[in-house]
Design a protein around this motif. Structure first.
Motif, PDB file in Angstrom:
ATOM      1  N   MET A  17      31.689 -14.924  32.115  1.00  0.00           N
ATOM      2  CA  MET A  17      31.507 -14.050  30.977  1.00  0.00           C
ATOM      3  C   MET A  17      30.583 -12.895  31.380  1.00  0.00           C
ATOM      4  O   MET A  17      29.603 -13.094  32.094  1.00  0.00           O
ATOM      5  CB  MET A  17      30.881 -14.872  29.831  1.00  0.00           C
ATOM      6  N   GLU A  18      30.980 -11.692  30.975  1.00  0.00           N
ATOM      7  CA  GLU A  18      30.122 -10.525  31.194  1.00  0.00           C
ATOM      8  C   GLU A  18      30.151  -9.688  29.941  1.00  0.00           C
ATOM      9  O   GLU A  18      31.215  -9.396  29.396  1.00  0.00           O
ATOM     10  CB  GLU A  18      30.613  -9.709  32.389  1.00  0.00           C
ATOM     11  N   LYS A  19      28.969  -9.308  29.470  1.00  0.00           N
ATOM     12  CA  LYS A  19      28.904  -8.555  28.220  1.00  0.00           C
ATOM     13  C   LYS A  19      27.749  -7.570  28.297  1.00  0.00           C
ATOM     14  O   LYS A  19      26.678  -7.896  28.819  1.00  0.00           O
ATOM     15  CB  LYS A  19      28.681  -9.551  27.069  1.00  0.00           C
ATOM     16  N   ASN A  20      27.971  -6.371  27.774  1.00  0.00           N
ATOM     17  CA  ASN A  20      26.897  -5.395  27.669  1.00  0.00           C
ATOM     18  C   ASN A  20      26.366  -5.406  26.242  1.00  0.00           C
ATOM     19  O   ASN A  20      27.147  -5.324  25.292  1.00  0.00           O
ATOM     20  CB  ASN A  20      27.410  -3.998  28.024  1.00  0.00           C
ATOM     21  N   LEU A  21      25.065  -5.535  26.114  1.00  0.00           N
ATOM     22  CA  LEU A  21      24.440  -5.584  24.790  1.00  0.00           C
ATOM     23  C   LEU A  21      23.294  -4.600  24.735  1.00  0.00           C
ATOM     24  O   LEU A  21      22.656  -4.318  25.749  1.00  0.00           O
ATOM     25  CB  LEU A  21      23.856  -6.982  24.516  1.00  0.00           C
ATOM     26  N   ILE A  22      23.015  -4.094  23.539  1.00  0.00           N
ATOM     27  CA  ILE A  22      21.799  -3.315  23.317  1.00  0.00           C
ATOM     28  C   ILE A  22      20.875  -4.179  22.476  1.00  0.00           C
ATOM     29  O   ILE A  22      21.255  -4.616  21.382  1.00  0.00           O
ATOM     30  CB  ILE A  22      22.106  -1.989  22.596  1.00  0.00           C
ATOM     31  N   CYS A  23      19.691  -4.459  22.992  1.00  0.00           N
ATOM     32  CA  CYS A  23      18.734  -5.281  22.255  1.00  0.00           C
ATOM     33  C   CYS A  23      18.218  -4.462  21.067  1.00  0.00           C
ATOM     34  O   CYS A  23      17.791  -3.320  21.230  1.00  0.00           O
ATOM     35  CB  CYS A  23      17.571  -5.683  23.160  1.00  0.00           C
ATOM     36  N   VAL A  24      18.266  -5.069  19.867  1.00  0.00           N
ATOM     37  CA  VAL A  24      17.826  -4.361  18.658  1.00  0.00           C
ATOM     38  C   VAL A  24      16.521  -4.945  18.114  1.00  0.00           C
ATOM     39  O   VAL A  24      16.150  -4.667  16.984  1.00  0.00           O
ATOM     40  CB  VAL A  24      18.919  -4.387  17.568  1.00  0.00           C
ATOM     41  N   VAL A  25      15.846  -5.739  18.936  1.00  0.00           N
ATOM     42  CA  VAL A  25      14.614  -6.382  18.463  1.00  0.00           C
ATOM     43  C   VAL A  25      13.491  -5.360  18.260  1.00  0.00           C
ATOM     44  O   VAL A  25      12.679  -5.495  17.362  1.00  0.00           O
ATOM     45  CB  VAL A  25      14.183  -7.504  19.424  1.00  0.00           C
ATOM     46  N   CYS A  26      13.462  -4.328  19.112  1.00  0.00           N
ATOM     47  CA  CYS A  26      12.443  -3.287  18.925  1.00  0.00           C
ATOM     48  C   CYS A  26      13.083  -1.925  19.184  1.00  0.00           C
ATOM     49  O   CYS A  26      14.208  -1.847  19.679  1.00  0.00           O
ATOM     50  CB  CYS A  26      11.235  -3.547  19.826  1.00  0.00           C
TER      51      CYS A  26
ATOM     52  N   THR B  85      26.861 -18.343  31.674  1.00  0.00           N
ATOM     53  CA  THR B  85      27.257 -19.177  30.540  1.00  0.00           C
ATOM     54  C   THR B  85      26.033 -19.370  29.652  1.00  0.00           C
ATOM     55  O   THR B  85      24.906 -19.113  30.088  1.00  0.00           O
ATOM     56  CB  THR B  85      27.725 -20.562  31.035  1.00  0.00           C
ATOM     57  N   PRO B  86      26.223 -19.834  28.406  1.00  0.00           N
ATOM     58  CA  PRO B  86      25.052 -20.065  27.544  1.00  0.00           C
ATOM     59  C   PRO B  86      24.021 -20.989  28.200  1.00  0.00           C
ATOM     60  O   PRO B  86      22.829 -20.836  27.989  1.00  0.00           O
ATOM     61  CB  PRO B  86      25.653 -20.704  26.291  1.00  0.00           C
TER      62      PRO B  86
ATOM     63  N   ASP C 188      21.093 -15.581  21.550  1.00  0.00           N
ATOM     64  CA  ASP C 188      21.550 -15.713  20.158  1.00  0.00           C
ATOM     65  C   ASP C 188      22.854 -14.949  19.932  1.00  0.00           C
ATOM     66  O   ASP C 188      23.737 -15.420  19.208  1.00  0.00           O
ATOM     67  CB  ASP C 188      20.478 -15.187  19.192  1.00  0.00           C
ATOM     68  N   GLU C 189      22.965 -13.765  20.541  1.00  0.00           N
ATOM     69  CA  GLU C 189      24.194 -12.981  20.375  1.00  0.00           C
ATOM     70  C   GLU C 189      25.395 -13.687  20.980  1.00  0.00           C
ATOM     71  O   GLU C 189      26.506 -13.593  20.477  1.00  0.00           O
ATOM     72  CB  GLU C 189      24.035 -11.604  21.027  1.00  0.00           C
ATOM     73  N   ILE C 190      25.185 -14.397  22.067  1.00  0.00           N
ATOM     74  CA  ILE C 190      26.291 -15.088  22.729  1.00  0.00           C
ATOM     75  C   ILE C 190      26.648 -16.381  21.998  1.00  0.00           C
ATOM     76  O   ILE C 190      27.821 -16.707  21.838  1.00  0.00           O
ATOM     77  CB  ILE C 190      25.919 -15.414  24.204  1.00  0.00           C
ATOM     78  N   THR C 191      25.639 -17.109  21.542  1.00  0.00           N
ATOM     79  CA  THR C 191      25.902 -18.440  20.985  1.00  0.00           C
ATOM     80  C   THR C 191      26.079 -18.449  19.467  1.00  0.00           C
ATOM     81  O   THR C 191      26.871 -19.224  18.939  1.00  0.00           O
ATOM     82  CB  THR C 191      24.767 -19.414  21.340  1.00  0.00           C
ATOM     83  N   ASN C 192      25.331 -17.615  18.746  1.00  0.00           N
ATOM     84  CA  ASN C 192      25.417 -17.629  17.276  1.00  0.00           C
ATOM     85  C   ASN C 192      24.942 -16.277  16.724  1.00  0.00           C
ATOM     86  O   ASN C 192      23.830 -16.171  16.209  1.00  0.00           O
ATOM     87  CB  ASN C 192      24.556 -18.762  16.703  1.00  0.00           C
TER      88      ASN C 192
END
Ligand code: SF4
Length: 116
Positions: free
Chosen positions: A1-10, A21-22, A41-45
């Motif tokens: 699995m490969e995914k690009n994410l932008i962290c929105v925490v800050c 993998t998770p 969290d984005e990957i699992t739930n």
């Protein structure tokens, strides 16, 4: 699995590349450990806030904005909107009033976003 994410925490908004993998997640591009938690969290739930409107009678408008009082699992997003669409509320409603309690047994309430 490969995914690009932008962290929105800050507000920094790190662009992260997530692989593995998770159970064995590899995260690159995060400036702090909160990015790892966010990616996991984005990957699992994945969780989302849901904002929509509900019909209301007796108020100054015909609809009132409502939202979840905390993030809800992404899979319930559309179902929450459908559930709210079934309602017709009656004024007066106060900001924060619970419109639907514990929607879909998630522990999340739907609340009014304003007085009307
Ligand atoms: S990884 Fe850390 S620094 Fe980067 S956006 Fe997330 S919380 Fe902010």
């Amino acid at each position: 699995m490969e995914k690009n994410l932008i962290c929105v925490v800050c507000p920094v908004g790190c662009r992260m590349k997530v692989t593995g993998t998770p159970e064995d997640l590899k995260v690159e591009g995060n400036l702090c450990d909160k990015g790892i938690t966010y990616a996991y969290d984005e990957i699992t739930n994945p969780l989302r806030m849901v904002c929509t409107t509900a019909k209301i009678t007796g108020g100054i408008h015909s609809v009132i904005p409502v939202r979840t009082d905390k993030p809800i699992p992404d899979k319930y997003k559309l179902e929450v909107v459908k559930e709210v669409n079934k309602l017709t509320l009656t004024s007066p409603i106060k900001m924060g009033d619970i419109i639907i309690e514990n929607v879909f047994e998630t522990g999340v309430n739907i609340v009014a976003e304003r007085n009307m």
